[in-house]
Design a protein around this motif. Structure first.
Motif, PDB file in Angstrom:
ATOM      1  N   LEU A   1       0.825  -1.215   0.000  1.00  0.00           N
ATOM      2  CA  LEU A   1       0.000   0.000   0.000  1.00  0.00           C
ATOM      3  C   LEU A   1       0.858   1.263   0.000  1.00  0.00           C
ATOM      4  O   LEU A   1       0.540   2.235  -0.694  1.00  0.00           O
ATOM      5  CB  LEU A   1      -0.966  -0.011   1.179  1.00  0.00           C
ATOM      6  CG  LEU A   1      -2.077  -1.065   1.084  1.00  0.00           C
ATOM      7  CD1 LEU A   1      -2.916  -1.076   2.359  1.00  0.00           C
ATOM      8  CD2 LEU A   1      -2.949  -0.857  -0.148  1.00  0.00           C
ATOM      9  N   HIS A   2       1.944   1.253   0.749  1.00  0.00           N
ATOM     10  CA  HIS A   2       2.855   2.409   0.711  1.00  0.00           C
ATOM     11  C   HIS A   2       3.427   2.603  -0.691  1.00  0.00           C
ATOM     12  O   HIS A   2       3.551   3.741  -1.162  1.00  0.00           O
ATOM     13  CB  HIS A   2       3.999   2.250   1.711  1.00  0.00           C
ATOM     14  CG  HIS A   2       3.702   2.781   3.068  1.00  0.00           C
ATOM     15  ND1 HIS A   2       3.230   4.056   3.299  1.00  0.00           N
ATOM     16  CD2 HIS A   2       3.818   2.201   4.293  1.00  0.00           C
ATOM     17  CE1 HIS A   2       3.072   4.244   4.600  1.00  0.00           C
ATOM     18  NE2 HIS A   2       3.419   3.129   5.225  1.00  0.00           N
ATOM     19  N   LEU A   3       3.778   1.518  -1.368  1.00  0.00           N
ATOM     20  CA  LEU A   3       4.317   1.635  -2.723  1.00  0.00           C
ATOM     21  C   LEU A   3       3.302   2.251  -3.678  1.00  0.00           C
ATOM     22  O   LEU A   3       3.675   2.870  -4.676  1.00  0.00           O
ATOM     23  CB  LEU A   3       4.755   0.267  -3.251  1.00  0.00           C
ATOM     24  CG  LEU A   3       5.964  -0.365  -2.574  1.00  0.00           C
ATOM     25  CD1 LEU A   3       6.241  -1.735  -3.167  1.00  0.00           C
ATOM     26  CD2 LEU A   3       7.188   0.528  -2.651  1.00  0.00           C
ATOM     27  N   LEU A   4       2.020   2.076  -3.364  1.00  0.00           N
ATOM     28  CA  LEU A   4       0.962   2.620  -4.207  1.00  0.00           C
ATOM     29  C   LEU A   4       0.545   4.027  -3.792  1.00  0.00           C
ATOM     30  O   LEU A   4      -0.439   4.566  -4.291  1.00  0.00           O
ATOM     31  CB  LEU A   4      -0.246   1.679  -4.196  1.00  0.00           C
ATOM     32  CG  LEU A   4       0.009   0.333  -4.864  1.00  0.00           C
ATOM     33  CD1 LEU A   4      -1.163  -0.611  -4.631  1.00  0.00           C
ATOM     34  CD2 LEU A   4       0.274   0.506  -6.356  1.00  0.00           C
ATOM     35  N   GLY A   5       1.289   4.606  -2.852  1.00  0.00           N
ATOM     36  CA  GLY A   5       1.045   5.990  -2.486  1.00  0.00           C
ATOM     37  C   GLY A   5       0.190   6.210  -1.254  1.00  0.00           C
ATOM     38  O   GLY A   5      -0.103   7.345  -0.889  1.00  0.00           O
ATOM     39  N   PHE A   6      -0.244   5.148  -0.599  1.00  0.00           N
ATOM     40  CA  PHE A   6      -1.023   5.302   0.626  1.00  0.00           C
ATOM     41  C   PHE A   6      -0.092   5.661   1.773  1.00  0.00           C
ATOM     42  O   PHE A   6       1.057   5.243   1.807  1.00  0.00           O
ATOM     43  CB  PHE A   6      -1.797   4.022   0.954  1.00  0.00           C
ATOM     44  CG  PHE A   6      -2.930   3.761   0.008  1.00  0.00           C
ATOM     45  CD1 PHE A   6      -4.199   4.253   0.266  1.00  0.00           C
ATOM     46  CD2 PHE A   6      -2.722   3.037  -1.154  1.00  0.00           C
ATOM     47  CE1 PHE A   6      -5.244   4.028  -0.607  1.00  0.00           C
ATOM     48  CE2 PHE A   6      -3.761   2.801  -2.045  1.00  0.00           C
ATOM     49  CZ  PHE A   6      -5.024   3.298  -1.768  1.00  0.00           C
ATOM     50  N   ASP A   7      -0.614   6.427   2.722  1.00  0.00           N
ATOM     51  CA  ASP A   7       0.181   6.840   3.866  1.00  0.00           C
ATOM     52  C   ASP A   7      -0.715   6.917   5.091  1.00  0.00           C
ATOM     53  O   ASP A   7      -1.939   6.809   4.976  1.00  0.00           O
ATOM     54  CB  ASP A   7       0.833   8.203   3.584  1.00  0.00           C
ATOM     55  CG  ASP A   7       2.070   8.444   4.429  1.00  0.00           C
ATOM     56  OD1 ASP A   7       2.401   7.599   5.290  1.00  0.00           O
ATOM     57  OD2 ASP A   7       2.712   9.489   4.236  1.00  0.00           O
ATOM     58  N   HIS A   8      -0.105   7.118   6.239  1.00  0.00           N
ATOM     59  CA  HIS A   8      -0.874   7.180   7.485  1.00  0.00           C
ATOM     60  C   HIS A   8      -0.366   8.292   8.397  1.00  0.00           C
ATOM     61  O   HIS A   8      -0.431   8.202   9.610  1.00  0.00           O
ATOM     62  CB  HIS A   8      -0.882   5.828   8.209  1.00  0.00           C
ATOM     63  CG  HIS A   8       0.467   5.181   8.328  1.00  0.00           C
ATOM     64  ND1 HIS A   8       1.356   5.472   9.334  1.00  0.00           N
ATOM     65  CD2 HIS A   8       1.064   4.254   7.540  1.00  0.00           C
ATOM     66  CE1 HIS A   8       2.439   4.744   9.180  1.00  0.00           C
ATOM     67  NE2 HIS A   8       2.300   3.997   8.087  1.00  0.00           N
ATOM     68  N   ALA A   9       0.099   9.369   7.772  1.00  0.00           N
ATOM     69  CA  ALA A   9       0.615  10.501   8.553  1.00  0.00           C
ATOM     70  C   ALA A   9      -0.518  11.299   9.199  1.00  0.00           C
ATOM     71  O   ALA A   9      -0.372  11.811  10.299  1.00  0.00           O
ATOM     72  CB  ALA A   9       1.455  11.409   7.671  1.00  0.00           C
ATOM     73  N   GLU A  10      -1.631  11.401   8.527  1.00  0.00           N
ATOM     74  CA  GLU A  10      -2.797  12.132   9.030  1.00  0.00           C
ATOM     75  C   GLU A  10      -3.882  11.141   9.438  1.00  0.00           C
ATOM     76  O   GLU A  10      -3.974  10.058   8.852  1.00  0.00           O
ATOM     77  CB  GLU A  10      -3.340  13.074   7.945  1.00  0.00           C
ATOM     78  CG  GLU A  10      -2.338  14.112   7.474  1.00  0.00           C
ATOM     79  CD  GLU A  10      -1.934  15.083   8.572  1.00  0.00           C
ATOM     80  OE1 GLU A  10      -2.796  15.424   9.419  1.00  0.00           O
ATOM     81  OE2 GLU A  10      -0.755  15.499   8.588  1.00  0.00           O
ATOM     82  N   PRO A  11      -4.721  11.492  10.418  1.00  0.00           N
ATOM     83  CA  PRO A  11      -5.757  10.557  10.896  1.00  0.00           C
ATOM     84  C   PRO A  11      -6.671  10.015   9.801  1.00  0.00           C
ATOM     85  O   PRO A  11      -6.971   8.822   9.785  1.00  0.00           O
ATOM     86  CB  PRO A  11      -6.551  11.392  11.911  1.00  0.00           C
ATOM     87  CG  PRO A  11      -5.589  12.424  12.392  1.00  0.00           C
ATOM     88  CD  PRO A  11      -4.700  12.730  11.213  1.00  0.00           C
ATOM     89  N   GLU A  12      -7.076  10.860   8.858  1.00  0.00           N
ATOM     90  CA  GLU A  12      -7.951  10.395   7.782  1.00  0.00           C
ATOM     91  C   GLU A  12      -7.219   9.400   6.870  1.00  0.00           C
ATOM     92  O   GLU A  12      -7.770   8.388   6.455  1.00  0.00           O
ATOM     93  CB  GLU A  12      -8.472  11.584   6.966  1.00  0.00           C
ATOM     94  CG  GLU A  12      -9.510  11.179   5.944  1.00  0.00           C
ATOM     95  CD  GLU A  12     -10.104  12.385   5.242  1.00  0.00           C
ATOM     96  OE1 GLU A  12     -10.198  12.340   4.004  1.00  0.00           O
ATOM     97  OE2 GLU A  12     -10.460  13.360   5.936  1.00  0.00           O
ATOM     98  N   GLU A  13      -5.955   9.718   6.549  1.00  0.00           N
ATOM     99  CA  GLU A  13      -5.139   8.802   5.742  1.00  0.00           C
ATOM    100  C   GLU A  13      -4.954   7.470   6.465  1.00  0.00           C
ATOM    101  O   GLU A  13      -5.009   6.406   5.845  1.00  0.00           O
ATOM    102  CB  GLU A  13      -3.757   9.404   5.482  1.00  0.00           C
ATOM    103  CG  GLU A  13      -3.729  10.614   4.587  1.00  0.00           C
ATOM    104  CD  GLU A  13      -2.326  11.209   4.490  1.00  0.00           C
ATOM    105  OE1 GLU A  13      -2.053  11.820   3.450  1.00  0.00           O
ATOM    106  OE2 GLU A  13      -1.518  11.077   5.430  1.00  0.00           O
ATOM    107  N   GLU A  14      -4.722   7.549   7.768  1.00  0.00           N
ATOM    108  CA  GLU A  14      -4.516   6.334   8.559  1.00  0.00           C
ATOM    109  C   GLU A  14      -5.760   5.455   8.530  1.00  0.00           C
ATOM    110  O   GLU A  14      -5.661   4.242   8.330  1.00  0.00           O
ATOM    111  CB  GLU A  14      -4.161   6.703  10.002  1.00  0.00           C
ATOM    112  CG  GLU A  14      -3.888   5.491  10.865  1.00  0.00           C
ATOM    113  CD  GLU A  14      -3.464   5.857  12.279  1.00  0.00           C
ATOM    114  OE1 GLU A  14      -3.332   4.931  13.074  1.00  0.00           O
ATOM    115  OE2 GLU A  14      -3.254   7.047  12.572  1.00  0.00           O
ATOM    116  N   ARG A  15      -6.936   6.058   8.714  1.00  0.00           N
ATOM    117  CA  ARG A  15      -8.182   5.274   8.668  1.00  0.00           C
ATOM    118  C   ARG A  15      -8.347   4.598   7.318  1.00  0.00           C
ATOM    119  O   ARG A  15      -8.697   3.426   7.226  1.00  0.00           O
ATOM    120  CB  ARG A  15      -9.385   6.168   8.959  1.00  0.00           C
ATOM    121  CG  ARG A  15      -9.624   6.412  10.424  1.00  0.00           C
ATOM    122  CD  ARG A  15     -10.967   7.080  10.693  1.00  0.00           C
ATOM    123  NE  ARG A  15     -11.087   8.405  10.077  1.00  0.00           N
ATOM    124  CZ  ARG A  15     -10.583   9.521  10.580  1.00  0.00           C
ATOM    125  NH1 ARG A  15      -9.937   9.492  11.726  1.00  0.00           N
ATOM    126  NH2 ARG A  15     -10.740  10.680   9.957  1.00  0.00           N
TER     127      ARG A  15
END
Length: 185
Positions: A121-135
């Motif tokens: 998922l990280h390779l595809l551009g997903f991240d979890h730095a912000e709460p909405e991104e993390e969810r």
């Protein structure tokens, strides 16, 4: 999909399982079937060096991802068909994963499945730095893993049923193997 795995960690790891979940996650995310992925398993010291070099954070971590080409899941229907490309590299530390699995009271294999999916998922551009991104990222990660377990269970049930059917046919006098001969009437 071409997935190469290099175990340089010195630790035992279920390499087939890691490749299986990576392939499943990439398929679920609609990554081009000719995309390439590299997975490296490294020891604690190597992971600590990478963590410091790339994240400027001390100590080892569980997984790091290094994207290569700009790939995104799905794509636009009016866009040209993307060709094969290198998705990137995922680096996992099995020793860190084993400790983390014990702390979270689940299996080492499950932890490696989680980390592999997380890396894809990280390779595809997903991240979890912000709460909405993390969810979003963790929700997607959990759904992919649940679907993978369901697919594995279905495959296992089908294999057990096939074995039962083969035994029944043998008991009834039918040979289901490739060496059976045909009877002439």
């Amino acid at each position: 999909m071409s997935i190469e795995l290099f175990n340089e960690s010195g630790a035992e790891a279920p390499e087939d399982l890691i490749i299986e979940i990576a392939r499943f996650a990439m398929g679920r995310m609609d990554v081009h079937p000719a995309a390439e992925l590299s997975i490296q398993l490294v020891d604690l010291d190597t992971m600590a060096e990478l963590h410091m070099q790339w994240m400027d954070l001390p100590g080892p971590t569980d997984v790091m991802s290094f994207p290569m080409d700009e790939l995104t899941p799905g794509g636009r229907p009016d866009a040209d068909e993307p060709g094969p490309s290198m998705l990137g590299d995922i680096v996992i530390c099995p020793q860190f994963a084993a400790d983390q699995a014990a702390q979270q009271r689940h299996s080492y294999q499950h932890e490696l499945a989680v980390l592999t999916t997380h890396g894809v998922l990280h390779l595809l551009g997903f991240d979890h730095a912000e709460p909405e991104e993390e969810r979003e990222m963790f929700g997607l990660q959990n759904q992919i893993i649940a679907d993978w377990y369901d697919a594995r269970d279905q495959r296992s049930r089908a294999q057990r049923q096939d074995a039962k059917d083969a035994r029944l046919l043998r008991n009834l006098g039918f040979d289901s193997g490739p060496s059976s001969t045909s009877r002439e009437s």
